[in-house]
Design an enzyme around this catalytic site. Structure first.
Site, PDB file in Angstrom:
ATOM      1  N   ARG A  21       0.703  -1.135   0.161  1.00 46.63           N
ATOM      2  CA  ARG A  21       0.743  -0.002  -0.227  1.00 46.63           C
ATOM      3  C   ARG A  21       0.808   1.163  -0.115  1.00 46.63           C
ATOM      4  O   ARG A  21       0.883   1.832  -0.541  1.00 46.63           O
ATOM      5  CB  ARG A  21      -0.811  -0.171   1.372  1.00 46.63           C
ATOM      6  N   ASN A  40      -6.395  -2.354   2.747  1.00 45.36           N
ATOM      7  CA  ASN A  40      -6.703  -4.215   3.347  1.00 45.36           C
ATOM      8  C   ASN A  40      -7.901  -4.813   3.155  1.00 45.36           C
ATOM      9  O   ASN A  40      -8.569  -4.070   3.223  1.00 45.36           O
ATOM     10  CB  ASN A  40      -5.610  -4.346   4.010  1.00 45.36           C
TER      11      ASN A  40
END
Length: 93
Positions: A21, A40
């Protein structure tokens, strides 16, 4: 024409707990100042929502599929839509 669009992509593979990320955020900002987020999901995927110029979003999608990403990307599914706005920068969720 490089109209503003929304890219929503679901990335599967070993993409949680490996800095994916963070790298996605850095790439989105470097690519063209895209706004949105990378977060997520409970099933192990990462969802990426990016808004900005179509060419910039396509470049991010190409990086998600074939770039030197942390972890391992097994596949990416995406949908395209109209930019809705409302994002302040690119967040990690």
């Amino acid at each position: 024409m490089n109209e503003n669009v929304r890219l929503t992509a679901w990335v599967r593979g070993r993409v949680q707990g490996v800095g994916f990320r963070w790298w996605t955020r850095a790439t989105a900002l470097e690519t063209g100042g895209l706004t949105g987020y990378a977060g997520n999901l409970a099933d192990g995927r990462v969802q990426v929502v990016a808004e900005g110029g179509r060419e910039d979003c396509e470049a991010l999608l190409e990086w998600l599929r074939h770039g030197d990403t942390p972890g391992r990307v097994d596949g990416v599914t995406e949908i395209w839509g109209v930019a809705r706005g409302g994002y302040q920068g690119f967040e990690i969720r």
